[in-house]
Enzyme design. Structure first.
Site, mmCIF file in Angstrom:
data_model
loop_
_atom_site.group_PDB
_atom_site.id
_atom_site.type_symbol
_atom_site.label_atom_id
_atom_site.label_comp_id
_atom_site.label_asym_id
_atom_site.label_seq_id
_atom_site.Cartn_x
_atom_site.Cartn_y
_atom_site.Cartn_z
ATOM 1 N N SER A 90 149.429 18.444 19.982
ATOM 2 C CA SER A 90 149.280 17.696 21.238
ATOM 3 C C SER A 90 150.603 17.152 21.772
ATOM 4 O O SER A 90 150.774 17.035 22.986
ATOM 5 C CB SER A 90 148.295 16.539 21.052
ATOM 6 O OG SER A 90 146.979 17.016 20.935
ATOM 7 N N HIS A 156 148.897 7.246 21.654
ATOM 8 C CA HIS A 156 148.611 8.544 21.046
ATOM 9 C C HIS A 156 149.412 9.643 21.738
ATOM 10 O O HIS A 156 149.942 9.458 22.829
ATOM 11 C CB HIS A 156 147.106 8.820 21.118
ATOM 12 C CG HIS A 156 146.594 9.633 19.987
ATOM 13 N ND1 HIS A 156 146.317 10.971 20.108
ATOM 14 C CD2 HIS A 156 146.312 9.303 18.700
ATOM 15 C CE1 HIS A 156 145.865 11.429 18.951
ATOM 16 N NE2 HIS A 156 145.855 10.443 18.069
ATOM 17 N N ASP A 331 144.730 20.497 26.783
ATOM 18 C CA ASP A 331 146.088 20.786 26.322
ATOM 19 C C ASP A 331 146.127 21.931 25.318
ATOM 20 O O ASP A 331 147.147 22.590 25.153
ATOM 21 C CB ASP A 331 146.752 19.536 25.745
ATOM 22 C CG ASP A 331 145.945 18.879 24.631
ATOM 23 O OD1 ASP A 331 144.753 19.223 24.461
ATOM 24 O OD2 ASP A 331 146.488 17.994 23.946
#
Length: 551
Positions: A90, A156, A331
Site C-alpha cells: 500500500s 496508515h 490501490d
C-alpha cells in the site's frame, strides 16, 4: 532537476492534457467542459478502497441486490505494480497515486532505491529516497483547502502517502507529526494514540502532545459522530478511535459513536467546499484490505458497501457542482476472492446466486466484531458464531471452534465454505483493478497508477515537478552553497534538527515541522515554511523558503 522526475512527476495543464488523451487521462470533450465551466474553482475528491479486488465488488453487488454507486462511473482499469514488484504494498501504491512516481515496498512519499520492474524508468543514485511532492501539497500551495479521511489510523500507509514522507510506513511518529504540521484543513479517522505520549504501541515517544498543537492551530478537535456532525468549524480534526475505526457492519450492530465513511465524506465536502479557491480531499475505505487479508467475506462486504455509500456522496456533490473530479479506485487487489471454489468445480452452472449470498446474509457482524463478544472461556461460542452467520452448528463444529487455536481463521473458512467463496491467498495480488471516475478531465481507459496523480494535478492546474522543486531542496547542499556551515543536531534522537550558521545568523529546522527558528543579531523569531522538513535517514530536505529567512 532529475530527468526522471521530469518524466514521471510533471503535472499537466489543461491545454497540454489534450496531447496525452490517448493515455486515457482526458478526452477532448472533458477538457472543453473544464475550460468552459464558469463554476470555478476546480475540486478533486480522490477515493481509495484499499485492497479491493474485482471479485469483492462483484460479490458486494449481488449481496446488495442492485447496482453499486460506483457502477455508474466505471471508466476503465488501472495497473498497480511498484518499482520492484508486480504485486505492490500500500505504501508505494499510495506514493504512485499521490505523486506520480513508483516507489519501493513500505516507502511513503519518497523516490525508490530499487527499480527492476519492466517499463519503470531507473532513478539516478543521487535521488534515492528523495522526497517528492504529492497532490495534497500541490493543492495547498495553490491556495486550495485540503482534507484526508480514513477508516484506519490516519497515519496508515495510504493516507500517509497523500500527506507525508517516510522511509517506512510503520513510522507513525514522523507521519503523524508531518500531518499535523502540513496545515490540512480536515482530518478525519482513527489514530488518536499517535497524537500524544502514552503507553500504547504507537503513542508518541518524542514528548510532544500533538493534540495541543492541533487545538492551538484553531481546529475543532472532535471524537464522536455527534460532535462531528454538529461542528460548524472550517478546520476539523476528528480522532474517533485510538487505532482504526470499526467495520461498518460492526459499527451499526453496536451503535457506537463513530461516524460512517459516507458521513465523514459529506462533512468533509461541506467544510472544504466553503473555500472560494476550491479543495482537494482524499478518502480511504481502509478495512476492505484488512478483511481480505483475513479472508473475512463479511468484512469485505461491510466496507465495500460503506465505501460505495461514500462514493455516492461524492458524486452527488460533483453533479451539482459541475467542476469537481471524482476518482475512485483500489490501490491493489487482495486475497483472490471468487464466487466459486473447489466445491463448485463440477456443478457451477447449476448453482443459483442465492447459494452464495444467503449464508452471508445471516451474518450481522464481521469476524472481528463477533469475536469481540466472545467470553474468555468461550462459553458463548454458539452465539458468537451466529453473529458471523454460522448458525445450526453441530456439536462437533462447536467443540472444534471452542478448541481452536486459530479461531478467526477457522470461522472465516467455515463461512466461506458454506457460501462457496474461494480465496487464493491471504496477501495482496497483482491484477489490474477497476477505475471509477466522474467529472471534467477525468482519467479513463487502462492507465497506470502514476497517471492518476498527473490527471489530478493537471485538473487543479499545478505542476508536481515544480512543487517538488519548491518544497524539497537538499538542506546541506543548498545552505553551504550560500556560505553557511551546517550540522545535524541529534542530541535528542527523537527530535533531530538541521542547523545552518553564518556570521550572526543561526537557522534551526526541526524534523517533520513546517517551521524554522531563526536567531539573528541575538534576536530570535520563528517563521512558517511552505512545507514540512523531511529527513530520509541520510539528508534533510527543506522548503526553498528556508534559504531566505534572514532579515
Amino acid at each position: 532537476m532529475n530527468r526522471n522526475l521530469k518524466k514521471k512527476a510533471a503535472g499537466i495543464s489543461i491545454a497540454a492534457a489534450v496531447a496525452i488523451s490517448s493515455l486515457g487521462l482526458a478526452t477532448n470533450a472533458d477538457l472543453t467542459e473544464a475550460k468552459d465551466k464558469k463554476n470555478e474553482p476546480t475540486n478533486v475528491i480522490m477515493m481509495v478502497m484499499d485492497g479491493t479486488s474485482a471479485g469483492a465488488t462483484n460479490l458486494a453487488r449481488w449481496y446488495k441486490g442492485g447496482d453499486l454507486a460506483m457502477d455508474e462511473i466505471l471508466v476503465g482499469g488501472m495497473r498497480t505494480h511498484s518499482a520492484e514488484s508486480a504485486i505492490t504494498d500500500s505504501a508505494p501504491a499510495a506514493t504512485a497515486l499521490a505523486t506520480g512516481n513508483k516507489s519501493n515496498d513500505k516507502v511513503v512519499g519518497l523516490l525508490p532505491k530499487l527499480v527492476n520492474t519492466p517499463g519503470v524508468d531507473p532513478i539516478d543514485s543521487e535521488d534515492t529516497y528523495k522526497p517528492i511532492a504529492n497532490v495534497l501539497e500541490g493543492a495547498k500551495l495553490s491556495g486550495k483547502s485540503t482534507g484526508i479521511i480514513s477508516t484506519s489510523e490516519i497515519q496508515h500507509a495510504t493516507p500517509a502517502g497523500f500527506s507525508s514522507h517516510a522511509l517506512h510506513r510503520s513510522n507513525y511518529q514522523d507521519i503523524a507529526e508531518q500531518q499535523v504540521y502540513q496545515g490540512i484543513d480536515v482530518v478525519l479517522g482513527g489514530g488518536k494514540e499517535s497524537l500524544a505520549p502514552g503507553s500504547t504501541k504507537n503513542a508518541r515517544v518524542d514528548g510532544e502532545n500533538l493534540i495541543d498543537v492541533i487545538n492551538e492551530n484553531g481546529y475543532d478537535f472532535v471524537e464522536s459522530r455527534e460532535d462531528l456532525l454538529s461542528s460548524n468549524s472550517d478546520k476539523l480534526w476528528g480522532a474517533f478511535a485510538s487505532s482504526a475505526l470499526a467495520y461498518d457492519f460492526d459499527r451499526k450492530a453496536t451503535e457506537n459513536s463513530e461516524p460512517s465513511l459516507a458521513e465523514m465524506t459529506k462533512k468533509g465536502i461541506d467544510t472544504l467546499s466553503k473555500d472560494k479557491d476550491g479543495f482537494f480531499m482524499f478518502v480511504e475505505g481502509s478495512k476492505v484490505d484488512w478483511a481480505a487479508h483475513a479472508n473475512d467475506t463479511v468484512g469485505i462486504l461491510s466496507d465495500v458497501l460503506a465505501f460505495d455509500d461514500a462514493v455516492k456522496e461524492a458524486v452527488e456533490f460533483a453533479k451539482k457542482d459541475g467542476n469537481t473530479m471524482v476518482i475512485a479506485v483500489s490501490d491493489h487487489g487482495n486475497s483472490g476472492i471468487t464466487m466459486g471454489n473447489v466445491n463448485t468445480n463440477a456443478n457451477y452452472p447449476e448453482i443459483p446466486v442465492s447459494t452464495y449470498i444467503d449464508p452471508l446474509k445471516k451474518a450481522t457482524m464481521t469476524v472481528e466484531g463477533a469475536l469481540k463478544q466472545l467470553k474468555s472461556d468461550r462459553s458463548n461460542m454458539k452465539e458468537v458464531a451466529a453473529l458471523y452467520g454460522l448458525d445450526n452448528l453441530s456439536s462437533d463444529e462447536i467443540n472444534k471452534l471452542k478448541a481452536s487455536k486459530t479461531l478467526q481463521s477457522d470461522m472465516t473458512k467455515m463461512l466461506a465454505n458454506r457460501a462457496n467463496i474461494g480465496y487464493s491467498t491471504g496477501g495482496h495480488t497483482g491484477e489490474d483493478v477497476f477505475l471509477y471516475a466522474y467529472g471534467p478531465s477525468k482519467p479513463n481507459g487502462l492507465v497506470d497508477n502514476t497517471d492518476i496523480a498527473k490527471a489530478m494535478a493537471g485538473f487543479m492546474k499545478f505542476d508536481l515537478e515544480k512543487v517538488s522543486d519548491k518544497l524539497f531542496v537538499n538542506a546541506r547542499e543548498s545552505f553551504e552553497s550560500k556560505g553557511y556551515t551546517t550540522r545535524f543536531d541529534v542530541t535528542d534522537a527523537n527530535n533531530p534538527v538541521f542547523i545552518a550558521e553564518k556570521a550572526k545568523i543561526k537557522i534551526e529546522l526541526p524534523i517533520n515541522k513546517n517551521i524554522a527558528h531563526v536567531t539573528q543579531n541575538k534576536k530570535s523569531y520563528t517563521k512558517t515554511l511552505d512545507g514540512v522538513t523531511v529527513y530520509n535517514g541520510t539528508d534533510f530536505f527543506v522548503s526553498k523558503k528556508a534559504l531566505n529567512l534572514s532579515k
